[in-house]
Scaffold this motif. Structure first.
Motif, PDB file in Angstrom:
ATOM      1  N   ALA A  71       2.374   5.653  -4.351  1.00 20.65           N
ATOM      2  CA  ALA A  71       3.452   5.305  -3.725  1.00 20.65           C
ATOM      3  C   ALA A  71       3.766   3.815  -3.611  1.00 20.65           C
ATOM      4  CB  ALA A  71       3.369   5.950  -2.089  1.00 20.65           C
ATOM      5  N   PHE A  72       2.899   3.195  -3.343  1.00 21.42           N
ATOM      6  CA  PHE A  72       3.008   1.714  -3.330  1.00 21.42           C
ATOM      7  C   PHE A  72       3.445   1.124  -4.645  1.00 21.42           C
ATOM      8  CE2 PHE A  72       0.327   1.353   0.723  1.00 21.42           C
ATOM      9  CZ  PHE A  72       1.666   1.389   1.589  1.00 21.42           C
ATOM     10  N   GLY A  74       5.330   2.638  -6.647  1.00 23.98           N
ATOM     11  CA  GLY A  74       6.686   2.855  -6.941  1.00 23.98           C
ATOM     12  C   GLY A  74       7.542   2.092  -6.027  1.00 23.98           C
ATOM     13  N   MET A  75       6.932   1.275  -5.163  1.00 28.42           N
ATOM     14  CA  MET A  75       7.641   0.421  -4.159  1.00 28.42           C
ATOM     15  C   MET A  75       8.386  -0.711  -4.895  1.00 28.42           C
ATOM     16  SD  MET A  75       5.740   0.178  -0.734  1.00 28.42           S
ATOM     17  CE  MET A  75       6.835  -1.135   0.235  1.00 28.42           C
ATOM     18  N   VAL A  78      11.917   0.314  -4.919  1.00 29.21           N
ATOM     19  CA  VAL A  78      12.412   1.025  -3.768  1.00 29.21           C
ATOM     20  C   VAL A  78      12.807   0.037  -2.897  1.00 29.21           C
ATOM     21  CG1 VAL A  78      11.610   2.545  -2.042  1.00 29.21           C
ATOM     22  CG2 VAL A  78      10.830   3.246  -4.356  1.00 29.21           C
ATOM     23  N   ILE A  81      12.781   2.978   3.072  1.00 28.34           N
ATOM     24  CA  ILE A  81      11.531   3.659   3.470  1.00 28.34           C
ATOM     25  C   ILE A  81      11.800   5.209   3.207  1.00 28.34           C
ATOM     26  CG2 ILE A  81      12.031   4.495   5.949  1.00 28.34           C
ATOM     27  CD1 ILE A  81       8.690   3.655   4.877  1.00 28.34           C
ATOM     28  N   ILE A  84      10.162   6.175  -0.068  1.00 29.06           N
ATOM     29  CA  ILE A  84       8.592   6.061  -0.121  1.00 29.06           C
ATOM     30  C   ILE A  84       7.905   7.266   0.944  1.00 29.06           C
ATOM     31  CG2 ILE A  84       8.385   4.335   1.432  1.00 29.06           C
ATOM     32  CD1 ILE A  84       6.117   3.160  -0.709  1.00 29.06           C
ATOM     33  N   ALA A  87       6.515  10.363  -0.711  1.00 26.91           N
ATOM     34  CA  ALA A  87       5.150   9.935  -1.620  1.00 26.91           C
ATOM     35  C   ALA A  87       4.054   9.760  -0.617  1.00 26.91           C
ATOM     36  CB  ALA A  87       5.226   8.966  -2.462  1.00 26.91           C
ATOM     37  N   ILE A  88       4.084   9.385   0.488  1.00 23.67           N
ATOM     38  CA  ILE A  88       3.062   9.027   1.650  1.00 23.67           C
ATOM     39  C   ILE A  88       2.746  10.438   2.046  1.00 23.67           C
ATOM     40  CG2 ILE A  88       2.540   8.002   3.722  1.00 23.67           C
ATOM     41  CD1 ILE A  88       4.201   5.508   2.719  1.00 23.67           C
TER      42      ILE A  88
END
Length: 133
Positions: A71-72, A74-75, A78, A81, A84, A87-88
């Motif tokens: 997830a991070f 892919g930030m 992004v 929020i 993301i 994903a979290i």
């Protein structure tokens, strides 16, 4: 002290009966060997439950870490929020699944371990009673 085995010496539901019936003369050592055989049979499968109970939270945690790292990663592209958060959330499901597997495995392991402990205490009492005759 050795005792001759008689047919009515053991109750039908005794876990030692099949082992002791193989001998015509029994003593403390033959009883102890039969108790150990009963213990081995009764604890079959407890190791697997113990492994599942102790490792599944770690496997779930590993899945969570991998999911959070993904997830991070892919930030960088992004900006909100809302992109993301799913994903979290998926990463945290791994932890929940690990705990969901561990709790019943640990619970049943504890229940069965207590039953084995009770069985061994009963078998030792039976040994003492029969050898005192």
């Amino acid at each position: 002290m050795e005792t001759l085995l008689t047919s009515n010496m053991f109750p039908i539901d005794s876990s030692m009966k099949p082992c002791i019936e193989k001998s015509t003369v029994i003593n403390k050592y033959s009883f102890d060997a039969c108790i150990q055989a009963a213990k081995k049979k009764a604890t079959n499968g407890l190791t697997f439950l113990s492994i599942v109970a102790s490792t599944s939270p770690f496997i779930g945690l590993f899945g969570t870490v991998v999911g959070i790292l993904t997830a991070f990663a892919g930030m960088q592209s992004v900006t909100t929020i809302n992109m993301i958060a799913p994903a979290i959330a998926d990463a945290l499901i791994a932890t929940a699944v690990g705990i969901l597997a561990a709790v019943p495995a640990y619970t049943f392991h504890q229940i069965l371990a207590k039953k084995v402990e009770d069985l061994l205490a009963t078998l030792k009492m039976q040994r003492d009673v029969y050898l005192s005759k």
